[in-house]
Write an enzyme that holds these catalytic residues in place. Structure first.
Site, PDB file in Angstrom:
ATOM      1  N   GLY A  93       0.814  -1.214   0.000  1.00 37.06           N
ATOM      2  CA  GLY A  93       0.000   0.000   0.000  1.00 37.06           C
ATOM      3  C   GLY A  93       0.847   1.263   0.000  1.00 37.06           C
ATOM      4  O   GLY A  93       0.383   2.326   0.404  1.00 37.06           O
ATOM      5  N   GLY A 124      -0.475   4.467  -1.543  1.00 36.86           N
ATOM      6  CA  GLY A 124      -1.739   4.979  -1.027  1.00 36.86           C
ATOM      7  C   GLY A 124      -1.580   6.231  -0.199  1.00 36.86           C
ATOM      8  O   GLY A 124      -0.476   6.773  -0.026  1.00 36.86           O
ATOM      9  N   GLY A 138       0.418   5.300   2.889  1.00 36.02           N
ATOM     10  CA  GLY A 138       1.637   4.623   2.477  1.00 36.02           C
ATOM     11  C   GLY A 138       2.684   5.551   1.898  1.00 36.02           C
ATOM     12  O   GLY A 138       3.889   5.372   2.140  1.00 36.02           O
ATOM     13  N   TYR A 156     -15.061  -4.918   7.580  1.00 37.63           N
ATOM     14  CA  TYR A 156     -13.676  -4.433   7.534  1.00 37.63           C
ATOM     15  C   TYR A 156     -13.008  -4.569   8.894  1.00 37.63           C
ATOM     16  O   TYR A 156     -11.875  -5.051   9.004  1.00 37.63           O
ATOM     17  CB  TYR A 156     -13.683  -2.974   7.074  1.00 37.63           C
ATOM     18  CG  TYR A 156     -12.318  -2.334   6.986  1.00 37.63           C
ATOM     19  CD1 TYR A 156     -11.316  -2.882   6.194  1.00 37.63           C
ATOM     20  CD2 TYR A 156     -12.044  -1.154   7.670  1.00 37.63           C
ATOM     21  CE1 TYR A 156     -10.064  -2.283   6.093  1.00 37.63           C
ATOM     22  CE2 TYR A 156     -10.800  -0.549   7.577  1.00 37.63           C
ATOM     23  CZ  TYR A 156      -9.811  -1.118   6.789  1.00 37.63           C
ATOM     24  OH  TYR A 156      -8.579  -0.523   6.692  1.00 37.63           O
ATOM     25  N   LYS A 168      -9.718  -7.032  10.032  1.00 36.95           N
ATOM     26  CA  LYS A 168      -8.485  -6.480  10.607  1.00 36.95           C
ATOM     27  C   LYS A 168      -8.189  -7.074  11.988  1.00 36.95           C
ATOM     28  O   LYS A 168      -7.023  -7.293  12.347  1.00 36.95           O
ATOM     29  CB  LYS A 168      -8.598  -4.955  10.694  1.00 36.95           C
ATOM     30  CG  LYS A 168      -8.477  -4.241   9.350  1.00 36.95           C
ATOM     31  CD  LYS A 168      -7.059  -4.333   8.823  1.00 36.95           C
ATOM     32  CE  LYS A 168      -6.816  -3.424   7.654  1.00 36.95           C
ATOM     33  NZ  LYS A 168      -5.410  -3.436   7.204  1.00 36.95           N
ATOM     34  N   PRO A 187      -4.813   3.362  14.095  1.00 37.51           N
ATOM     35  CA  PRO A 187      -5.032   4.806  13.995  1.00 37.51           C
ATOM     36  C   PRO A 187      -6.521   5.125  13.980  1.00 37.51           C
ATOM     37  O   PRO A 187      -7.334   4.348  13.479  1.00 37.51           O
ATOM     38  CB  PRO A 187      -4.379   5.173  12.654  1.00 37.51           C
ATOM     39  CG  PRO A 187      -4.288   3.903  11.888  1.00 37.51           C
ATOM     40  CD  PRO A 187      -4.457   2.753  12.821  1.00 37.51           C
ATOM     41  N   ARG A 214     -16.219  11.883  15.983  1.00 42.08           N
ATOM     42  CA  ARG A 214     -15.035  11.215  15.466  1.00 42.08           C
ATOM     43  C   ARG A 214     -13.791  11.881  16.048  1.00 42.08           C
ATOM     44  O   ARG A 214     -13.833  13.024  16.503  1.00 42.08           O
ATOM     45  CB  ARG A 214     -14.979  11.296  13.932  1.00 42.08           C
ATOM     46  CG  ARG A 214     -16.128  10.576  13.224  1.00 42.08           C
ATOM     47  CD  ARG A 214     -16.056   9.088  13.418  1.00 42.08           C
ATOM     48  NE  ARG A 214     -17.154   8.370  12.767  1.00 42.08           N
ATOM     49  CZ  ARG A 214     -18.258   7.978  13.388  1.00 42.08           C
ATOM     50  NH1 ARG A 214     -18.430   8.254  14.674  1.00 42.08           N
ATOM     51  NH2 ARG A 214     -19.189   7.312  12.739  1.00 42.08           N
TER      52      ARG A 214
END
Length: 322
Positions: free
Chosen positions: A13, A16, A19, A138, A142, A165, A211
């Site tokens: 990645g 990305g 990345g 997802y 993980k 993160p 968030r």
């Protein structure tokens, strides 16, 4: 950072959003970095990860490759989202073990936490319930990587770090509607509304969900640092990365609207999902283990992200599936 001089490193990645930052930091520190593209190495297929490790013989592997999107994508494509992410991490972990990689740095997701986790999320809360439904495929994929790495560490001595993160944002983010997360999606909406003089912007949900946003460069620093240190007394446990500030979606969109000059109505659609009700993490372990703290303020990070978007709209809005 002299630790990295001359070391061979693979970053999946690496092209990305996150990345690219990790690759740049490693290269600046003297590492010899290989960042294979998915067109060349399909990590969902058996054997590809093993061949990659055998060819490049890295001392460290950073696994950042992921198939991701916002709430809309998660709801529309849960099966491929789950399977692709599960297989990529599974293959990388085993290939790194079999290939004698010194350290494997895995990036998890805050979406793995239970839907009603008390805020701030502590790493010990990870298994205390089921994730928010739209994030579950997802998030669970993980979490499986964490178990895989932990049992490999216990049985085979495989060394790893597992970093979680919180919501990332910053220049270089993805703004195409099929994959954009909350901040780029709201920036795009508000910029376009301001440009045409629209009277209102439609926003999903109620605005009450919260968030915690982490600037991408801050996250990259921590992830690179995780490749340098021994986690000490808790090497098998994950490490949260957060910004120490919980922000409601309402405050998020109001701040973005102000920064881009949109003065119309924010029209909320409560028929659309809010996602996880609250999200904010306890980042104290990152400070203790990695010696890391975030540096970018939320307002400054938003300004930098908006400025990048306005200067790079074609790149920002490119369809990743085209």
């Amino acid at each position: 950072m002299r630790f990295w001089t001359g070391r061979r490193v693979v970053v999946t990645g690496g092209a990305g959003f996150l990345g690219r930052r990790v690759v740049a930091l490693l290269e600046a520190a003297g590492a010899r970095v290989v960042a294979p593209r998915s067109i060349d190495v399909d990590l969902t297929q058996p054997g590809h990860a093993e061949r990659m490790i055998s060819e490049h013989r890295p001392s460290e592997v950073f696994h950042l490759a992921a198939q991701v999107g916002g709430i809309g994508y998660n709801l529309a494509q849960p099966a491929p989202l789950y399977l692709a992410n599960l297989l990529m991490g599974t293959h990388i972990i085993e290939a790194a073990r079999l290939g004698g990689v010194d350290n494997t740095i895995l990036v998890g997701t805050v979406c793995s936490y239970p839907k009603f986790t008390p805020v701030p999320f502590a790493e010990t809360d990870l298994w205390n319930g089921y994730p928010e439904e739209s994030n579950a495929p997802y998030g669970i994929a993980k979490k499986a990587h964490l178990i895989h790495a932990q049992v490999n560490a216990l049985q085979y001595g495989q060394r790893f770090a597992y970093i979680i993160p919180t919501n990332l944002y910053g220049p270089g983010d993805k703004f195409h509607p099929s994959v954009s997360h909350v901040i780029p999606a709201l920036i795009k909406k508000c910029v376009e509304a301001a440009e045409v003089g629209a009277s209102h912007v439609d926003v999903w949900g109620t605005g009450s969900a919260s968030r915690e946003y982490l600037y991408v460069d801050d996250a990259a620093r921590a992830i690179v640092r995780a490749g340098e240190v021994d986690a000490g007394d808790g090497p098998l446990e994950p490490i949260n990365l957060g910004a120490d500030r919980e922000v409601t979606i309402k405050e998020t969109v109001e701040t973005i609207a102000e920064l881009v000059g949109f003065t119309g109505e924010l029209r909320w659609d409560p028929s659309k999902p809010d996602g996880q009700p609250r999200r904010g993490v306890d980042g104290s372990r990152a400070n203790v283990v990695l010696g890391w703290k975030p540096e970018m303020s939320f307002d400054e990070g938003l300004r930098a992200t908006i400025d990048w978007y306005l200067a790079n709209r074609a790149e920002a809005e490119r369809d990743p599936h085209a």
